[in-house]
Motif scaffolding. Sequence first.
Motif, PDB file in Angstrom:
ATOM      1  N   UNK A 142       0.886  -1.158   0.000  1.00 30.50           N
ATOM      2  CA  UNK A 142       0.000   0.000   0.000  1.00 30.50           C
ATOM      3  C   UNK A 142       0.923   1.206   0.000  1.00 30.50           C
ATOM      4  N   UNK A 143       0.767   2.068  -1.001  1.00 31.19           N
ATOM      5  CA  UNK A 143       1.569   3.282  -1.122  1.00 31.19           C
ATOM      6  C   UNK A 143       0.705   4.484  -0.769  1.00 31.19           C
ATOM      7  N   UNK A 144       1.329   5.524  -0.178  1.00 37.96           N
ATOM      8  CA  UNK A 144       0.602   6.724   0.239  1.00 37.96           C
ATOM      9  C   UNK A 144       1.397   7.958  -0.164  1.00 37.96           C
ATOM     10  N   UNK A 145       0.674   8.981  -0.612  1.00 37.63           N
ATOM     11  CA  UNK A 145       1.267  10.279  -0.888  1.00 37.63           C
ATOM     12  C   UNK A 145       0.454  11.357  -0.192  1.00 37.63           C
ATOM     13  N   UNK A 146       1.128  12.380   0.275  1.00 40.77           N
ATOM     14  CA  UNK A 146       0.454  13.542   0.855  1.00 40.77           C
ATOM     15  C   UNK A 146       0.975  14.824   0.214  1.00 40.77           C
ATOM     16  N   UNK A 147       1.728  14.685  -0.890  1.00 37.58           N
ATOM     17  CA  UNK A 147       2.298  15.858  -1.555  1.00 37.58           C
ATOM     18  C   UNK A 147       1.908  15.918  -3.034  1.00 37.58           C
ATOM     19  N   UNK A 148       0.694  15.494  -3.336  1.00 43.17           N
ATOM     20  CA  UNK A 148       0.199  15.575  -4.700  1.00 43.17           C
ATOM     21  C   UNK A 148       0.774  14.537  -5.642  1.00 43.17           C
ATOM     22  N   UNK A 149       1.376  13.476  -5.104  1.00 39.90           N
ATOM     23  CA  UNK A 149       1.916  12.421  -5.940  1.00 39.90           C
ATOM     24  C   UNK A 149       3.380  12.581  -6.285  1.00 39.90           C
ATOM     25  N   UNK A 150       4.054  13.594  -5.728  1.00 38.99           N
ATOM     26  CA  UNK A 150       5.479  13.773  -6.007  1.00 38.99           C
ATOM     27  C   UNK A 150       6.302  12.650  -5.396  1.00 38.99           C
ATOM     28  N   UNK A 151       5.962  12.265  -4.161  1.00 31.44           N
ATOM     29  CA  UNK A 151       6.654  11.161  -3.503  1.00 31.44           C
ATOM     30  C   UNK A 151       5.617  10.192  -2.953  1.00 31.44           C
ATOM     31  N   UNK A 152       5.975   8.908  -2.948  1.00 29.36           N
ATOM     32  CA  UNK A 152       5.112   7.841  -2.452  1.00 29.36           C
ATOM     33  C   UNK A 152       5.869   7.045  -1.415  1.00 29.36           C
ATOM     34  N   UNK A 153       5.216   6.747  -0.309  1.00 30.30           N
ATOM     35  CA  UNK A 153       5.804   5.985   0.776  1.00 30.30           C
ATOM     36  C   UNK A 153       5.066   4.658   0.908  1.00 30.30           C
ATOM     37  N   UNK A 154       5.817   3.581   1.088  1.00 25.06           N
ATOM     38  CA  UNK A 154       5.199   2.288   1.374  1.00 25.06           C
ATOM     39  C   UNK A 154       4.750   2.304   2.827  1.00 25.06           C
ATOM     40  N   UNK A 155       3.434   2.246   3.060  1.00 22.01           N
ATOM     41  CA  UNK A 155       2.906   2.276   4.423  1.00 22.01           C
ATOM     42  C   UNK A 155       2.529   0.892   4.924  1.00 22.01           C
ATOM     43  N   UNK A 156       2.436  -0.084   4.012  1.00 27.11           N
ATOM     44  CA  UNK A 156       2.111  -1.445   4.418  1.00 27.11           C
ATOM     45  C   UNK A 156       2.569  -2.400   3.323  1.00 27.11           C
ATOM     46  N   UNK A 157       3.266  -3.452   3.721  1.00 31.15           N
ATOM     47  CA  UNK A 157       3.583  -4.546   2.816  1.00 31.15           C
ATOM     48  C   UNK A 157       2.532  -5.618   3.032  1.00 31.15           C
ATOM     49  N   UNK A 158       1.977  -6.147   1.947  1.00 31.67           N
ATOM     50  CA  UNK A 158       0.899  -7.125   2.040  1.00 31.67           C
ATOM     51  C   UNK A 158       1.278  -8.386   1.266  1.00 31.67           C
ATOM     52  N   UNK A 159       0.679  -9.514   1.671  1.00 33.14           N
ATOM     53  CA  UNK A 159       0.902 -10.768   0.941  1.00 33.14           C
ATOM     54  C   UNK A 159      -0.197 -11.007  -0.083  1.00 33.14           C
ATOM     55  N   UNK A 160      -1.370 -10.400   0.140  1.00 30.31           N
ATOM     56  CA  UNK A 160      -2.485 -10.490  -0.800  1.00 30.31           C
ATOM     57  C   UNK A 160      -2.791  -9.090  -1.301  1.00 30.31           C
ATOM     58  N   UNK A 161      -2.887  -8.888  -2.618  1.00 30.74           N
ATOM     59  CA  UNK A 161      -3.181  -7.546  -3.123  1.00 30.74           C
ATOM     60  C   UNK A 161      -4.487  -6.992  -2.535  1.00 30.74           C
ATOM     61  N   UNK A 162      -4.485  -5.721  -2.224  1.00 27.93           N
ATOM     62  CA  UNK A 162      -5.672  -5.041  -1.723  1.00 27.93           C
ATOM     63  C   UNK A 162      -6.583  -4.762  -2.912  1.00 27.93           C
ATOM     64  N   UNK A 163      -7.811  -5.275  -2.855  1.00 32.44           N
ATOM     65  CA  UNK A 163      -8.761  -5.120  -3.959  1.00 32.44           C
ATOM     66  C   UNK A 163      -9.513  -3.805  -3.887  1.00 32.44           C
ATOM     67  N   UNK A 164      -9.705  -3.279  -2.656  1.00 33.72           N
ATOM     68  CA  UNK A 164     -10.430  -2.013  -2.516  1.00 33.72           C
ATOM     69  C   UNK A 164     -10.135  -1.396  -1.165  1.00 33.72           C
ATOM     70  N   UNK A 165     -10.359  -0.098  -1.098  1.00 31.54           N
ATOM     71  CA  UNK A 165     -10.321   0.653   0.151  1.00 31.54           C
ATOM     72  C   UNK A 165     -11.740   1.105   0.441  1.00 31.54           C
ATOM     73  N   UNK A 166     -12.208   0.909   1.657  1.00 29.02           N
ATOM     74  CA  UNK A 166     -13.551   1.327   2.058  1.00 29.02           C
ATOM     75  C   UNK A 166     -13.468   2.141   3.335  1.00 29.02           C
ATOM     76  N   UNK A 167     -14.164   3.264   3.375  1.00 26.55           N
ATOM     77  CA  UNK A 167     -14.176   4.072   4.592  1.00 26.55           C
ATOM     78  C   UNK A 167     -15.474   3.838   5.350  1.00 26.55           C
ATOM     79  N   UNK A 168     -15.359   3.855   6.662  1.00 28.97           N
ATOM     80  CA  UNK A 168     -16.507   3.726   7.542  1.00 28.97           C
ATOM     81  C   UNK A 168     -16.226   4.590   8.764  1.00 28.97           C
ATOM     82  N   UNK A 169     -17.065   5.603   8.954  1.00 28.57           N
ATOM     83  CA  UNK A 169     -16.858   6.590  10.018  1.00 28.57           C
ATOM     84  C   UNK A 169     -15.475   7.216   9.831  1.00 28.57           C
ATOM     85  N   UNK A 170     -14.612   7.163  10.802  1.00 26.10           N
ATOM     86  CA  UNK A 170     -13.276   7.750  10.690  1.00 26.10           C
ATOM     87  C   UNK A 170     -12.215   6.720  10.287  1.00 26.10           C
TER      88      UNK A 170
END
Length: 181
Positions: free
Chosen positions: A60-88
């Motif tokens: 899982x990669x994350x950017x907070x600068x408009x996509x200029x830099x990306x940080x690996x925030x989580x290494x996973x063994x199964x690809x993440x199919x979707x992100x879902x938000x619930x409350x916070x």
Amino acid sequence: MRHTLRSIVLVVLLAIVASCDDDENSQVQWEEIEFPGEVVIHAIYGDLNEYMLVSTISKILRTADGGKTWTTVKTVTDPIASFNSLNEDLYAISNFTDCISHDQGQTWEPVAFDHEVNFRSYSLNDSKGILYQVVGHVDGELALPTSFLRSTNKGDSWENIFPYKRRISSWHIDANDKVYL
């Protein structure tokens, strides 16, 4: 191996620049964001103006600068199919181990229960009523480049607005009506 031969994944940002009166012949601008060494983007979440998450085969990669830099925030063994938000909270859903983030995707921990992976719709619409359609093409078992269609008249007519010869595997519309492919 030469740089040009490396696998590069592109998230294509579609920014529709409409005139002041929102006429239907608005210009389409594309911006490419490269992820060197990655093969495919499975899921997209967020907004480049605030923060954005993308999932690859193993990260899982994350950017907070408009996509200029990306940080690996989580290494996973199964690809993440979707992100879902619930409350916070934000959930990263895979076929086996799902994760939860309480801090906008900066850190992740496994959850005890398994969310169902739902197939995403190939139809999208933005807050202005513009419709989009992702159309995959195949020739037997060979995957061909995907068409990305737009309708500004409630589906009466469609225009292919995707100029690249790529297969689209994930898509997302943010709160500002930008489309990410």
